[in-house]
Scaffold this motif. Sequence first.
Motif, PDB file in Angstrom:
ATOM      1  N   ASP A  49      11.145  -3.441  12.597  1.00 34.13           N
ATOM      2  CA  ASP A  49      10.450  -4.675  12.970  1.00 34.13           C
ATOM      3  C   ASP A  49       8.983  -4.394  13.286  1.00 34.13           C
ATOM      4  O   ASP A  49       8.108  -5.227  13.028  1.00 34.13           O
ATOM      5  CB  ASP A  49      11.120  -5.310  14.195  1.00 34.13           C
ATOM      6  N   VAL A  50       8.699  -3.211  13.838  1.00 32.03           N
ATOM      7  CA  VAL A  50       7.322  -2.851  14.188  1.00 32.03           C
ATOM      8  C   VAL A  50       6.465  -2.778  12.926  1.00 32.03           C
ATOM      9  O   VAL A  50       5.362  -3.334  12.865  1.00 32.03           O
ATOM     10  CB  VAL A  50       7.289  -1.511  14.945  1.00 32.03           C
ATOM     11  N   VAL A  51       6.964  -2.084  11.905  1.00 32.84           N
ATOM     12  CA  VAL A  51       6.224  -1.983  10.644  1.00 32.84           C
ATOM     13  C   VAL A  51       6.079  -3.366  10.009  1.00 32.84           C
ATOM     14  O   VAL A  51       5.007  -3.726   9.513  1.00 32.84           O
ATOM     15  CB  VAL A  51       6.936  -1.016   9.676  1.00 32.84           C
ATOM     16  N   ALA A  52       7.152  -4.161  10.030  1.00 34.92           N
ATOM     17  CA  ALA A  52       7.098  -5.503   9.444  1.00 34.92           C
ATOM     18  C   ALA A  52       6.029  -6.354  10.133  1.00 34.92           C
ATOM     19  O   ALA A  52       5.285  -7.094   9.462  1.00 34.92           O
ATOM     20  CB  ALA A  52       8.462  -6.168   9.548  1.00 34.92           C
ATOM     21  N   LYS A  53       5.923  -6.262  11.450  1.00 34.71           N
ATOM     22  CA  LYS A  53       4.912  -7.038  12.177  1.00 34.71           C
ATOM     23  C   LYS A  53       3.502  -6.535  11.857  1.00 34.71           C
ATOM     24  O   LYS A  53       2.560  -7.334  11.755  1.00 34.71           O
ATOM     25  CB  LYS A  53       5.182  -6.959  13.676  1.00 34.71           C
ATOM     26  N   GLN A  54       3.350  -5.221  11.697  1.00 37.65           N
ATOM     27  CA  GLN A  54       2.042  -4.683  11.318  1.00 37.65           C
ATOM     28  C   GLN A  54       1.607  -5.240   9.966  1.00 37.65           C
ATOM     29  O   GLN A  54       0.427  -5.556   9.755  1.00 37.65           O
ATOM     30  CB  GLN A  54       2.103  -3.149  11.235  1.00 37.65           C
ATOM     31  N   ILE A  55       2.568  -5.380   9.062  1.00 38.20           N
ATOM     32  CA  ILE A  55       2.251  -5.871   7.723  1.00 38.20           C
ATOM     33  C   ILE A  55       1.968  -7.365   7.725  1.00 38.20           C
ATOM     34  O   ILE A  55       1.139  -7.855   6.959  1.00 38.20           O
ATOM     35  CB  ILE A  55       3.405  -5.515   6.755  1.00 38.20           C
ATOM     36  N   GLY A  56       2.635  -8.129   8.604  1.00 35.81           N
ATOM     37  CA  GLY A  56       2.364  -9.562   8.673  1.00 35.81           C
ATOM     38  C   GLY A  56       3.575 -10.448   8.853  1.00 35.81           C
ATOM     39  O   GLY A  56       3.441 -11.678   8.907  1.00 35.81           O
ATOM     40  N   TYR A  57       4.788  -9.865   8.952  1.00 33.15           N
ATOM     41  CA  TYR A  57       6.006 -10.636   9.181  1.00 33.15           C
ATOM     42  C   TYR A  57       6.284 -10.770  10.671  1.00 33.15           C
ATOM     43  O   TYR A  57       5.786  -9.981  11.494  1.00 33.15           O
ATOM     44  CB  TYR A  57       7.207  -9.942   8.524  1.00 33.15           C
ATOM     45  N   GLU A  58       7.117 -11.765  11.029  1.00 30.88           N
ATOM     46  CA  GLU A  58       7.574 -11.868  12.415  1.00 30.88           C
ATOM     47  C   GLU A  58       8.644 -10.836  12.726  1.00 30.88           C
ATOM     48  O   GLU A  58       8.761 -10.358  13.845  1.00 30.88           O
ATOM     49  CB  GLU A  58       8.105 -13.276  12.691  1.00 30.88           C
ATOM     50  N   LYS A 180      -1.684  -7.190   6.483  1.00 33.66           N
ATOM     51  CA  LYS A 180      -2.700  -6.857   7.484  1.00 33.66           C
ATOM     52  C   LYS A 180      -3.080  -5.383   7.414  1.00 33.66           C
ATOM     53  O   LYS A 180      -4.245  -5.028   7.292  1.00 33.66           O
ATOM     54  CB  LYS A 180      -2.174  -7.203   8.880  1.00 33.66           C
ATOM     55  N   VAL A 181      -2.053  -4.524   7.533  1.00 31.70           N
ATOM     56  CA  VAL A 181      -2.327  -3.096   7.559  1.00 31.70           C
ATOM     57  C   VAL A 181      -1.066  -2.347   7.149  1.00 31.70           C
ATOM     58  O   VAL A 181       0.047  -2.778   7.438  1.00 31.70           O
ATOM     59  CB  VAL A 181      -2.794  -2.643   8.963  1.00 31.70           C
ATOM     60  N   VAL A 182      -1.267  -1.251   6.422  1.00 36.60           N
ATOM     61  CA  VAL A 182      -0.164  -0.369   6.044  1.00 36.60           C
ATOM     62  C   VAL A 182      -0.400   0.982   6.704  1.00 36.60           C
ATOM     63  O   VAL A 182      -1.387   1.667   6.413  1.00 36.60           O
ATOM     64  CB  VAL A 182      -0.070  -0.211   4.513  1.00 36.60           C
ATOM     65  N   ASP A 183       0.490   1.332   7.605  1.00 37.74           N
ATOM     66  CA  ASP A 183       0.426   2.606   8.319  1.00 37.74           C
ATOM     67  C   ASP A 183       1.164   3.643   7.486  1.00 37.74           C
ATOM     68  O   ASP A 183       2.397   3.656   7.425  1.00 37.74           O
ATOM     69  CB  ASP A 183       1.069   2.454   9.698  1.00 37.74           C
ATOM     70  N   GLY A 188       5.605   6.663   5.180  1.00 38.31           N
ATOM     71  CA  GLY A 188       5.945   7.944   4.575  1.00 38.31           C
ATOM     72  C   GLY A 188       5.267   8.204   3.248  1.00 38.31           C
ATOM     73  O   GLY A 188       5.546   9.217   2.601  1.00 38.31           O
ATOM     74  N   GLY A 189       4.359   7.300   2.835  1.00 32.34           N
ATOM     75  CA  GLY A 189       3.674   7.481   1.560  1.00 32.34           C
ATOM     76  C   GLY A 189       2.205   7.143   1.658  1.00 32.34           C
ATOM     77  O   GLY A 189       1.824   6.196   2.348  1.00 32.34           O
ATOM     78  N   VAL A 344       5.779  -5.120  -5.872  1.00 32.15           N
ATOM     79  CA  VAL A 344       4.501  -5.395  -5.216  1.00 32.15           C
ATOM     80  C   VAL A 344       4.115  -4.156  -4.411  1.00 32.15           C
ATOM     81  O   VAL A 344       4.950  -3.568  -3.728  1.00 32.15           O
ATOM     82  CB  VAL A 344       4.612  -6.617  -4.294  1.00 32.15           C
ATOM     83  N   ILE A 345       2.852  -3.774  -4.501  1.00 34.26           N
ATOM     84  CA  ILE A 345       2.382  -2.615  -3.760  1.00 34.26           C
ATOM     85  C   ILE A 345       0.982  -2.915  -3.197  1.00 34.26           C
ATOM     86  O   ILE A 345       0.150  -3.523  -3.880  1.00 34.26           O
ATOM     87  CB  ILE A 345       2.368  -1.357  -4.654  1.00 34.26           C
ATOM     88  N   PRO A 346       0.731  -2.556  -1.942  1.00 33.07           N
ATOM     89  CA  PRO A 346      -0.579  -2.854  -1.339  1.00 33.07           C
ATOM     90  C   PRO A 346      -1.714  -2.079  -2.010  1.00 33.07           C
ATOM     91  O   PRO A 346      -1.502  -1.036  -2.621  1.00 33.07           O
ATOM     92  CB  PRO A 346      -0.403  -2.421   0.115  1.00 33.07           C
ATOM     93  N   LYS A 347      -2.900  -2.617  -1.851  1.00 27.36           N
ATOM     94  CA  LYS A 347      -4.102  -1.920  -2.291  1.00 27.36           C
ATOM     95  C   LYS A 347      -4.674  -1.085  -1.140  1.00 27.36           C
ATOM     96  O   LYS A 347      -4.300  -1.253   0.017  1.00 27.36           O
ATOM     97  CB  LYS A 347      -5.142  -2.924  -2.801  1.00 27.36           C
ATOM     98  N   LYS A 348      -5.590  -0.189  -1.486  1.00 25.59           N
ATOM     99  CA  LYS A 348      -6.133   0.730  -0.492  1.00 25.59           C
ATOM    100  C   LYS A 348      -6.853   0.025   0.649  1.00 25.59           C
ATOM    101  O   LYS A 348      -6.982   0.589   1.743  1.00 25.59           O
ATOM    102  CB  LYS A 348      -7.108   1.697  -1.175  1.00 25.59           C
ATOM    103  N   SER A 349      -7.296  -1.195   0.409  1.00 29.14           N
ATOM    104  CA  SER A 349      -8.014  -1.935   1.455  1.00 29.14           C
ATOM    105  C   SER A 349      -7.132  -2.210   2.665  1.00 29.14           C
ATOM    106  O   SER A 349      -7.639  -2.518   3.751  1.00 29.14           O
ATOM    107  CB  SER A 349      -8.527  -3.273   0.890  1.00 29.14           C
ATOM    108  N   THR A 350      -5.795  -2.096   2.507  1.00 34.95           N
ATOM    109  CA  THR A 350      -4.882  -2.370   3.614  1.00 34.95           C
ATOM    110  C   THR A 350      -4.528  -1.113   4.395  1.00 34.95           C
ATOM    111  O   THR A 350      -3.815  -1.182   5.399  1.00 34.95           O
ATOM    112  CB  THR A 350      -3.575  -3.002   3.097  1.00 34.95           C
ATOM    113  N   LYS A 351      -5.003   0.038   3.951  1.00 34.26           N
ATOM    114  CA  LYS A 351      -4.619   1.302   4.578  1.00 34.26           C
ATOM    115  C   LYS A 351      -5.161   1.402   5.991  1.00 34.26           C
ATOM    116  O   LYS A 351      -6.316   1.082   6.249  1.00 34.26           O
ATOM    117  CB  LYS A 351      -5.148   2.478   3.735  1.00 34.26           C
ATOM    118  N   LYS A 352      -4.320   1.858   6.896  1.00 32.49           N
ATOM    119  CA  LYS A 352      -4.714   1.997   8.300  1.00 32.49           C
ATOM    120  C   LYS A 352      -5.659   3.161   8.462  1.00 32.49           C
ATOM    121  O   LYS A 352      -5.408   4.245   7.928  1.00 32.49           O
ATOM    122  CB  LYS A 352      -3.456   2.226   9.155  1.00 32.49           C
TER     123      LYS A 352
END
Length: 352
Positions: A49-58, A180-183, A188-189, A344-352
């Motif tokens: 849930d923590v990662v999901a919230k960082q990305i933008g989900y509830e 929002k952000v991908v940690d 792990g990637g 779907v895969i994020p772009k580098k602009s979302t990297k933490k």
Amino acid sequence: MSKINFGNYFEDFQIGQKIVHPLPRTISDGDVSLYIAFTGSRFALHSSDVVAKQIGYEKKPLDDILMFHLTFGKTVQDISLNAIANLGYAEISFANPVFVGDTVSMTSTVIGLKENSNGKSGVVYVHSIGVNQYGNEVLNLKRWVMVHKKDHSTKSDINEIPTFGSSTPILDEINIPTIKVVDTDATGGKYFFEDYEEKERLNHPEGITIDNSDHTLATKLYQNNAKVHFNDHMMKSTPMQQRLMYGGIVISTARTISFNGLQNAQWIYAINSGNHCNPTYAGDTIYAYTEILEKIEHKREDLGLLRLRTIALKNKTPKEIENAKDEDGKYLPNVILDLDYTVVIPKKSTKK
């Protein structure tokens, strides 16, 4: 009149027939935990849930393939209870996310029928749509399955095969919150959309051996009651002489194995086509490799899409298989799945 449901045989299907499948399924945390137990799936979005919230989900959404199984399983009683084998898929899309607490249900329409030349079976083509408790579409799929005939002495010679698109269209709107952000420490990637190249091949190193207990319990979780997966007594009298592993187990396992190299590709947008090339049985060890077929830009600045081809193998490593097919265009005997899908895969602009 018998009160027992013996399932539909090939003769029971008609073009245009609509079927409302029973047993809506409310999804629980237990379903999610068991899916991880059966597959080892490691995508962070569906684990935390923590990662999901960082990305933008509830909260974390369901793994798309788990949702596929739980929804798809509704169709088995009416479509494939008397199946010989599930043959393939096309034009599968995942329009809306599903969460724990949602209830999914399914309806199908028969879109094609082809009687086999042996007169003992036929192929049934269906278009199935899954919805949540609000009526929002969560799964849209077409598949074809080989089904026993009830009467071998009568032939219809029906041969109405639908056509399928080569890929599922990419829509302007993708129902994923703005990322929002991908940690990368959490996922792990470290690789994003820009890091992949068309024609690149990823040889995933892990192998997973599937036991009878694994595939039997997993298939029960999905309420998939097809006889070929459960009735060992019946299957011993067939040329296979043992239970056939549900092809969806192979899809889940291949997706799990693909994590190593595609850690940030956490959403499946569509399955363009899928072929179960050879049967899989308990005791087989599954390996996989993935080819990058296409990089697809989108109007959204936070993400892109990759069209992938994942080949699942049994008892052969990716390094031992150069091509999935032989010189005559036939799948090699160790190739068990040829899956063309879009992630779907994020772009580098979302990297933490």
